[in-house]
Design a protein around this motif. Structure first.
Motif, PDB file in Angstrom:
ATOM      1  N   CYS A  70       0.835  -1.197   0.000  1.00  0.00           N
ATOM      2  CA  CYS A  70       0.000   0.000   0.000  1.00  0.00           C
ATOM      3  C   CYS A  70       0.866   1.242   0.000  1.00  0.00           C
ATOM      4  O   CYS A  70       1.876   1.308   0.705  1.00  0.00           O
ATOM      5  CB  CYS A  70      -0.942   0.014   1.205  1.00  0.00           C
ATOM      6  SG  CYS A  70      -2.141   1.352   1.069  1.00  0.00           S
ATOM      7  N   CYS A  74      -2.588   5.387   6.270  1.00  0.00           N
ATOM      8  CA  CYS A  74      -3.741   5.669   7.132  1.00  0.00           C
ATOM      9  C   CYS A  74      -3.368   5.272   8.573  1.00  0.00           C
ATOM     10  O   CYS A  74      -2.824   4.177   8.795  1.00  0.00           O
ATOM     11  CB  CYS A  74      -4.955   4.870   6.651  1.00  0.00           C
ATOM     12  SG  CYS A  74      -5.306   5.162   4.900  1.00  0.00           S
ATOM     13  N   CYS A  77      -4.561   1.654  10.094  1.00  0.00           N
ATOM     14  CA  CYS A  77      -4.596   0.407   9.323  1.00  0.00           C
ATOM     15  C   CYS A  77      -3.320  -0.414   9.494  1.00  0.00           C
ATOM     16  O   CYS A  77      -2.205   0.101   9.335  1.00  0.00           O
ATOM     17  CB  CYS A  77      -4.814   0.743   7.848  1.00  0.00           C
ATOM     18  SG  CYS A  77      -4.780  -0.711   6.783  1.00  0.00           S
ATOM     19  N   ILE A  79      -1.922  -2.580   7.618  1.00  0.00           N
ATOM     20  CA  ILE A  79      -1.040  -2.794   6.458  1.00  0.00           C
ATOM     21  C   ILE A  79      -0.554  -1.468   5.869  1.00  0.00           C
ATOM     22  O   ILE A  79      -0.080  -1.422   4.735  1.00  0.00           O
ATOM     23  CB  ILE A  79      -1.687  -3.699   5.380  1.00  0.00           C
ATOM     24  CG1 ILE A  79      -2.972  -3.083   4.808  1.00  0.00           C
ATOM     25  CG2 ILE A  79      -1.972  -5.086   5.943  1.00  0.00           C
ATOM     26  CD1 ILE A  79      -3.502  -3.830   3.559  1.00  0.00           C
ATOM     27  N   GLY A 116      -4.363  -3.280  -0.767  1.00  0.00           N
ATOM     28  CA  GLY A 116      -3.832  -1.959  -0.480  1.00  0.00           C
ATOM     29  C   GLY A 116      -3.914  -1.106  -1.736  1.00  0.00           C
ATOM     30  O   GLY A 116      -4.249  -1.596  -2.821  1.00  0.00           O
TER      31      GLY A 116
HETATM   32 FE1  SF4 Z   1      -5.313   3.029   4.009  1.00  0.00          FE
HETATM   33 FE2  SF4 Z   1      -6.481   1.029   2.547  1.00  0.00          FE
HETATM   34 FE3  SF4 Z   1      -3.791   1.364   2.568  1.00  0.00          FE
HETATM   35 FE4  SF4 Z   1      -5.005   0.488   4.737  1.00  0.00          FE
HETATM   36  S1  SF4 Z   1      -4.920  -0.558   2.788  1.00  0.00           S
HETATM   37  S2  SF4 Z   1      -3.384   2.072   4.636  1.00  0.00           S
HETATM   38  S3  SF4 Z   1      -6.964   1.597   4.676  1.00  0.00           S
HETATM   39  S4  SF4 Z   1      -5.312   2.829   1.788  1.00  0.00           S
END
Ligand code: SF4
Ligand code: SAM
Length: 364
Positions: A70, A74, A77, A79, A116
């Motif tokens: 990703c 965020c 989260c 990941i 992600g």
């Molecule tokens: Fe943000 Fe989605 Fe990445 Fe998690 S997977 S950090 S919620 S963008």
């Protein structure tokens, strides 16, 4: 909210009779109910509307967690890109196609591909290839791959995706800013939701509830946001802290917290059902992470969709958004049997081999 003037029976009757019949303060009042009797009446009313508007039965989608790479950070989260404790993976096209084939062989008629967020031509082309390869299976495909350009959404739509789930996370720009780094934009997320509608998807959004600093008024505004955008599907669930994230690092976890988060998640489902009537609402996996029966409780509170994991178990532990992810070692075949038993136990049945498009979309 003036509780002494809140006539629950009257509010539930009006909400059941017609969609969008509640004032913001009545929505807030329903979200604030904490006594068991009141919650029981709320959930029963929402479940009755679900049965009337979406039918007796539950739509199932197989969920493929296609990768945990990703580009975003965020704060909540597990990941997020800065979490160096995560072992990163990306399923190959062959692996996604074989998960789709397995889902089909297990009688799923719909598939969700989630990962992600990655932007760029190579990724866009990769997803296009996957979509073209699974198209002959005839599954209703939902993507949940984050913010993309309108051109990318259009290319994926042309390659066979029909639905897209992009949670707004919260309809409050101020709260959003406290949950995300400065390079994330609430406005862009809204613009993406509009682009998805323009490109012809069934559009889904949702929020997390029980976020730090979030009020019942914020959650009432979230439900009004769904209505304003006239969305077809909603995927929302309780925020669950993850120890390797800035937001979850110092949270002390108690069983009472879990119960409160679960109840708030169930009330959000019920009030959303009572306000919007005919949209698809998922009983999110986060409910099941908080309570082994959380998913069934979500269905009895008005949800009509479940999304069991069909990802190869070898990858499941690497896609942990929050603490307590369920079914880490249960393969798709076991999941199917377990799901059937659990849904039968609450008197519902799964609509296998049916796509389960949103009734709201059907009327559009
Ligand atoms: Fe943000 Fe989605 Fe990445 Fe998690 S997977 S950090 S919620 S963008
Ligand atoms: N990356 C895409 C995106 O953000 O839209 C899709 C995958 S993302 C993991 C899917 C959803 O997981 C997010 O929209 C967010 O609401 C949820 N999520 C992430 N961390 C969470 C947490 N700690 N508790 C509950 N839900 C969480």
């Amino acid at each position: 909210m003036e509780n002494e003037r809140f006539d629950l029976e009257d509010v539930l009757r009006r909400a059941s009779d017609a969609p969008r019949a509640l004032t913001p303060s009545e929505i807030e009042g329903l979200l604030a109910i904490e006594d068991e009797d009141g919650m029981g009446r709320l959930f029963a009313a929402a479940h009755a509307v679900k049965v009337r508007r979406c039918g007796m039965g539950v739509a199932a989608r197989g969920l493929v967690e296609a990768g945990n790479m990703c580009a975003k950070d965020c704060l909540y989260c597990g990941i997020r890109k800065s979490n160096s404790a995560v072992r990163r993976y990306a399923l190959s096209a062959d692996e996604i196609v074989s998960a789709a084939e397995e889902a089909k062989s297990l009688d799923y008629a719909s598939l969700v591909i989630q990962s992600g967020e990655i932007e760029g031509e190579a990724h866009t082309r990769f997803i296009e290839e996957v979509l073209r390869r699974i198209a002959p299976l005839g599954l209703g495909v939902t993507l949940s791959l984050g913010e993309q350009t309108e051109e990318t959404y259009a290319r994926w739509r042309a390659a066979g995706a029909e639905r897209y789930l992009l949670r707004i996370e919260t309809s409050s720009p101020a709260l959003y800013a406290r949950l995300h780094p400065a390079d994330c934009s609430w406005e862009r997320r809204v613009e993406c939701l509009r682009a998805l509608r323009r490109t012809g998807y069934q559009v889904g959004t949702g929020v997390m509830c029980a976020l730090p600093g979030q009020t019942h008024a914020d959650l009432a505004a979230d439900i009004l946001f769904y209505a304003d955008l006239d969305v077809d599907m909603i995927g929302m669930g309780p925020y669950i802290p993850h120890a390797d994230t800035p937001l979850g690092r110092d949270v002390k976890w108690t069983p009472e917290d879990a119960a409160q988060r679960l109840e708030l998640g169930l009330r959000m489902i019920a009030v959303t059902r009572l306000y919007l009537h005919d949209v698809n609402i998922a009983a999110a996996t986060a409910l099941q992470a908080l309570d082994p029966e959380g998913r069934e409780k979500g269905l009895l509170a008005g949800a009509n969709v479940v999304m069991p994991n069909v990802t190869d178990v070898a990858y499941r532990a690497d896609y942990q958004l929050y603490a307590g992810k369920p079914c880490l070692n249960e393969n798709s075949t076991l999941c199917r049997g377990c799901l059937e038993r659990r849904i039968a136990a609450i008197g519902e049945t799964i609509n296998w081999k049916q796509r389960g498009d949103s009734p709201h979309w059907g009327k559009r």
